[in-house]
Each structure stands twice: as structure tokens, then as C-alpha cells.
Design a protein around this motif. Sequence first.
Motif, PDB file in Angstrom:
ATOM      1  N   LYS A  79       0.841  -1.202   0.000  1.00 29.02           N
ATOM      2  CA  LYS A  79       0.000   0.000   0.000  1.00 29.02           C
ATOM      3  C   LYS A  79       0.874   1.248   0.000  1.00 29.02           C
ATOM      4  N   LYS A  80       0.315   2.355  -0.486  1.00 30.64           N
ATOM      5  CA  LYS A  80       1.007   3.628  -0.447  1.00 30.64           C
ATOM      6  C   LYS A  80       0.971   4.172   0.980  1.00 30.64           C
ATOM      7  N   ALA A 101     -12.314   2.591   4.940  1.00 26.82           N
ATOM      8  CA  ALA A 101     -12.262   1.869   3.666  1.00 26.82           C
ATOM      9  C   ALA A 101     -11.006   2.235   2.880  1.00 26.82           C
ATOM     10  N   MET A 102     -10.424   3.395   3.178  1.00 29.76           N
ATOM     11  CA  MET A 102      -9.220   3.832   2.482  1.00 29.76           C
ATOM     12  C   MET A 102      -8.006   3.005   2.883  1.00 29.76           C
ATOM     13  N   ALA A 142      -7.380   7.840  20.266  1.00 27.12           N
ATOM     14  CA  ALA A 142      -8.834   7.665  20.282  1.00 27.12           C
ATOM     15  C   ALA A 142      -9.444   8.118  18.954  1.00 27.12           C
ATOM     16  N   VAL A 143      -8.878   9.168  18.352  1.00 25.08           N
ATOM     17  CA  VAL A 143      -9.368   9.645  17.061  1.00 25.08           C
ATOM     18  C   VAL A 143      -8.888   8.740  15.936  1.00 25.08           C
ATOM     19  N   LEU A 144      -7.633   8.302  16.024  1.00 23.10           N
ATOM     20  CA  LEU A 144      -7.047   7.462  14.982  1.00 23.10           C
ATOM     21  C   LEU A 144      -7.684   6.084  14.928  1.00 23.10           C
ATOM     22  N   GLY A 145      -7.996   5.517  16.090  1.00 20.80           N
ATOM     23  CA  GLY A 145      -8.593   4.188  16.114  1.00 20.80           C
ATOM     24  C   GLY A 145      -7.697   3.168  15.439  1.00 20.80           C
ATOM     25  N   ASN A 146      -8.296   2.334  14.589  1.00 21.69           N
ATOM     26  CA  ASN A 146      -7.520   1.323  13.866  1.00 21.69           C
ATOM     27  C   ASN A 146      -7.256   1.729  12.416  1.00 21.69           C
ATOM     28  N   LYS A 147      -7.326   3.038  12.154  1.00 23.30           N
ATOM     29  CA  LYS A 147      -7.058   3.510  10.787  1.00 23.30           C
ATOM     30  C   LYS A 147      -5.582   3.446  10.437  1.00 23.30           C
ATOM     31  N   GLY A 533      -5.671   5.519  -4.567  1.00 19.90           N
ATOM     32  CA  GLY A 533      -4.331   4.961  -4.502  1.00 19.90           C
ATOM     33  C   GLY A 533      -3.370   5.514  -5.529  1.00 19.90           C
ATOM     34  N   ASN A 534      -3.879   6.113  -6.577  1.00 16.86           N
ATOM     35  CA  ASN A 534      -3.024   6.663  -7.635  1.00 16.86           C
ATOM     36  C   ASN A 534      -2.947   8.183  -7.476  1.00 16.86           C
TER      37      ASN A 534
END
Length: 614
Positions: A79-80, A101-102, A142-147, A533-534
Motif C-alpha cells: 500500500k502507499k 475503507a481507504m 482515540a481519534v485514529l482508532g484502527n485507521k 491509490g493513484n
Amino acid sequence: MAAAAQQFCCKPAAALHTKPRLAALPARASRTQKLSVRAVAAPELPPATQNGSAPKKNGATPESGLPSFGKGAMGGSGKKRVLVLGTGWAAMSFVKAFDEAMKEKYELVLVSPRNYFVYTPLLPAMCAGTVEERSIVEPVRAVLGNKGKFFEAKCTDINPEEKSIVACFPEDAGFPEACFKISYDYLVIGVGSVNNTFNIQGVEEHTMFFKTVEDAARLRLRISECFERAALPQTTPEERKKLLSFVIVGGGPTGVEVAAELHDLITEDLVKLYPDEVKDVSIRVIELMDHVLSMYDRAIGEYTAERFKRSGIELVLNSRVKAVGAETVTVVDKQNTEFEIPFGACVWATGVAMHPVVRTLQEKLGKDVQNHFRSAVTDEFLRVKGSNGTIFALGDAATIEQNTATKKATELFDKYAATHPDGRLTLAELQQLMREASEEFPHLREHATFLDGKLGSQRFGGLAFKAFLEANKDKASMYRDLGIVDPSSTLNHDQFTALLSNIDKGLRALPATAQVAKQQGEYLAEALRAADGNVDELPKAAPQFQYSHKGSMAYVGGDRAVMDVPKVGPLMGLAAGLVWRGFETWSQISFRNRILVANDWARTKVFGRDTSRV
């Protein structure tokens, strides 16, 4: 400066690592307390591969010897990697808008020396105890979570060629140094700005900045110290008046709100606790212009001045700070009279300067493409010029490249200098030129506004002031000492062109506010989503960034506020105060913070503010 203009949201802010107990106003370096700990070896990072090569021992890279969090460290998915610097308005708005989803296309990594976000518009309320610091702070994780992944570290170097940065664990945490490298595919710089002292003697040593949670907590502590010292039996009347003299430098939203909240604290709470001392309290706001809130509608500045006059807050207008001592601030007024104002606490709430991270990037990319005095120059898609589209900049750290006025210097000069006998440009003609030309070149509007003030020619680094001094060297010495422009001085064509060139170099398309930073963070997240992604094809996938101004607001005390709303105009008074309070509550970054802030408003009304010296 900076500050801070607040337009529905204030400037991005850094925040508190520790809250020290201070017996007296210390030097800036002692704002944080370092922990006394036993030196231990820095923990090893997990092995990471770099460009597919075998991991080195302890994750070290052969180039630098530093541990490396390289590509593939999160599973080698290909991933980028999007590396974000900062946890202020721009960075956290981007993270919050980064859809989970990103994650299928991007690997998100966040780096900042502070592991929390602070809602800066309520820092003035915090310094008075109206709201508590924990109510306006939200942990980054807490804001980032699992992103994505977060590292609490300070960026110390950027290498655009190899697309990597060096980051180190914050020194004031009290642990041994722990530096490492992180590679990236795309770098997002949202580090904000730093305080600008304008090289005025004593500002760094004797004033309190007002940009972070730490600064607000320090001022809150100082207010308590001043009152307790003033209440001692051996304190003389003269010393008591000095201790209870509060000076705020800067008549923008931050300075006005600090003065208003301080006045509320004194008249609503401290008057009950220090009945004999409050009669000696004085609050002064020093402003270079002839009215406060100069970037708002003029009626708002006049309303605020009248409101402050009734409240007993003194506005020292058309005045500049010459120097700051340990107990006094030296001021020069419009008659060039120099006088001193004693203080128990002096707050520096004006001016912002380039962040060291942005300066490092500017040096790496070259001054030929990065020549702005305060920010990284970007295109309309927020891509930093000279980075080949791999680096983005947001908020205070960025300015979008705009059409420059220098190319029309001759046309403008000929039009406005025509009325002068020898074809030169006077200060009055320059003022008119700036006002009218700002329709085509918006960045001239700020200069036109300040040139209208008595000492406005000295703003923005004194560009106009210096230009007129250079053009009239025979009188330069006298007028430089007085700090004014010779009323008979003029500019020729070359001197005017040089002035426009210097103004263009400092061109900033948008105000340095959190409203801008928030919109840019959200825009970039949406643009990356559209790019799928591009990112190299970003111009085809996403529209250019367009800022939408929602309006400006400021609290002026006594439950009253002022608002400058597009297409509506100025709104002032109790109704505006109610809207301001509701907006600042609803705009918190999380539901948790909304509840905490609403609870603080109610607690203050029912029980008053906590004035404990802790």
C-alpha cells in the motif's frame, strides 16, 4: 502569529506535556519539567524491511545507523504509505476524515511530539478556569482508532529525495534519546506555526505566549500567584497594583478573548475571594491598529471597544511594544511618546512564524521554489512545489500560490503616481493603490488594512516602513528612531516594484485559522479517496481546493460575543454569545468533549470557577 486570528476556530495548537509549579515568571526554557530517570537502553523496534531487503540488526539502516520503520513494516501489503506530521487542526481533520475503507489503498502513519488534539478556540476560557483542560483535549489514538499507527515523536529532518524523515521521542519526556527513520510514499505536513517575537527585546524571556494548553495552564497559575502575593500583609500598595496589572499584547481574537475571560474571572469569582485586592486590578490590551479585531467588520471593533470601556478594560491603541522587561513593558504611542506599563503577567498574543519543520523542508527543496517567509508554497491541490507531488502541506504550514502583483507593477505605478509632480508615489497614494488593487490581488487587502492605521506601515515585517526609509536615506536615521514614515517621503518606480516583490514573497492566499486548516484536512482526505491509490493522477481525480468562509466570531465577556457572518453582517450581544457558546460546544472533536464542555459551562454558572493554585 501569528499568532492567533480565530474564525469559528482558532489556529492549530500544540499542547501540554507537563504543568509545572512556578514561584515566579521563569525563562521560556523552564516551562516543562524533565523527569529524573535512570538511563536505560532504548527499546528495540521490530525488524523492518527497507525496499524489500533483509532487515538489519535492531532495524538499523546502513545509511544512518538509526532504527527504521520502513516500507513493509505493517505487513508488506504494498500500500502507499501516507505519513502525517502534526496533531493540530489540519492533521486531525485529515485523520478524522480518513475513511477506514481507504485502508485498502493507503497505510496511514501519524507522527507528532504531542499525543493529543486540543480545541484551541477555548484556550482563553481554559486560562480563566471556565472550562478545564481535559475537557478540550482528545487523545490522538482515540481519534485514529484502527485507521493507522501513531508515533509520539518530533520530526527533526526531512529527506525528500529518498522520501523519508527522521523523528525523535520528545526530549522533555525525560527518557534517553530515541530517534528513528520512517519512509513514506506521500508526506502530509500539518505542523502549524510557532510564535513570532518580531525580535523585540525581552519577549521570549518575560512574556507568556498563548498558543498551547501549556501556555493557558501557565497563565491560569500565574493569575492565582499574583492575587495570593498581592494579598500578603507586607505587599505595598504600589507592588499590589503592579502584581494585579495584566497586559495582553495583540488586539486580535485571541487577545480580546483572553482579556474578556480574565475580566469575567475577576468580576464573577475573584471579587468574592479577594474583596480588598480587586480594586487594584487593571487589564490592558495593546494594539498597533486604531481598533481591535481589525480583520472583522469595523462595527464589531467599535462595539468591542465600547464593551471593554464599560467593563474597565483599557485599550492601548495605535501603539507598539518596543521592549519587555522583567516587570514592565515599554510602549510607543502614535505621538511617539515612550512610556512603561508595569505588569504582574504579560501575555504575547500576536504574530506567527515559520515552523522549524517547514524551514527544513524549504531548505531541502531550495529557495528558488520555496521562498515564502512563513509557509510552504503549494499548488491548488495542496501539493508542495518542488516535491514532485509527494509532499502535501496544510493549515498554517501552507500557502497556496497565487497570482503576484509584481508583474503589474509598472501599470499600477503609472496609474497612482500620475498625480504627483515628479511622478513618485506617496504614502497616501500607496494606501489607495493597495485598497483598489486588492480586488485583483487579494493578498494586498491585509496590507491596505494595516496601512490605514497610524502605525500600519510597520506591519508585515515593516515592508512599507523599510521601503520608505530606503527611499529617503537622508532622513532615515531620524525617522527610524521615531518608528514612523516621513510624511513627505515618496517611492520611485524601482522602489515600488521592490516593495511589491517583497509583499508577493510573503503572499498568503488564506488566513492562518483553524477554519482553513480543517477544510484543507477534510479536502485532502476526500481527494486521496477519489485518487483511489493513484495520487500521481490527483488533478484528474479531484477538483482544486476551494475555501468556503463560514464567518468569524469572538467572545467579548459578560456572556456576549461578536460575529462577522458572510451575507448577514455583524452580529453582537447576548444572542451572539449564546450562538458562540453553542457552536464551541458542538464543534468539539468528539461526543465526549461535547459533554465535558457543556458540563463545564453549567458548573461555572452554578458553582463558579475553581481558583485553586495547583
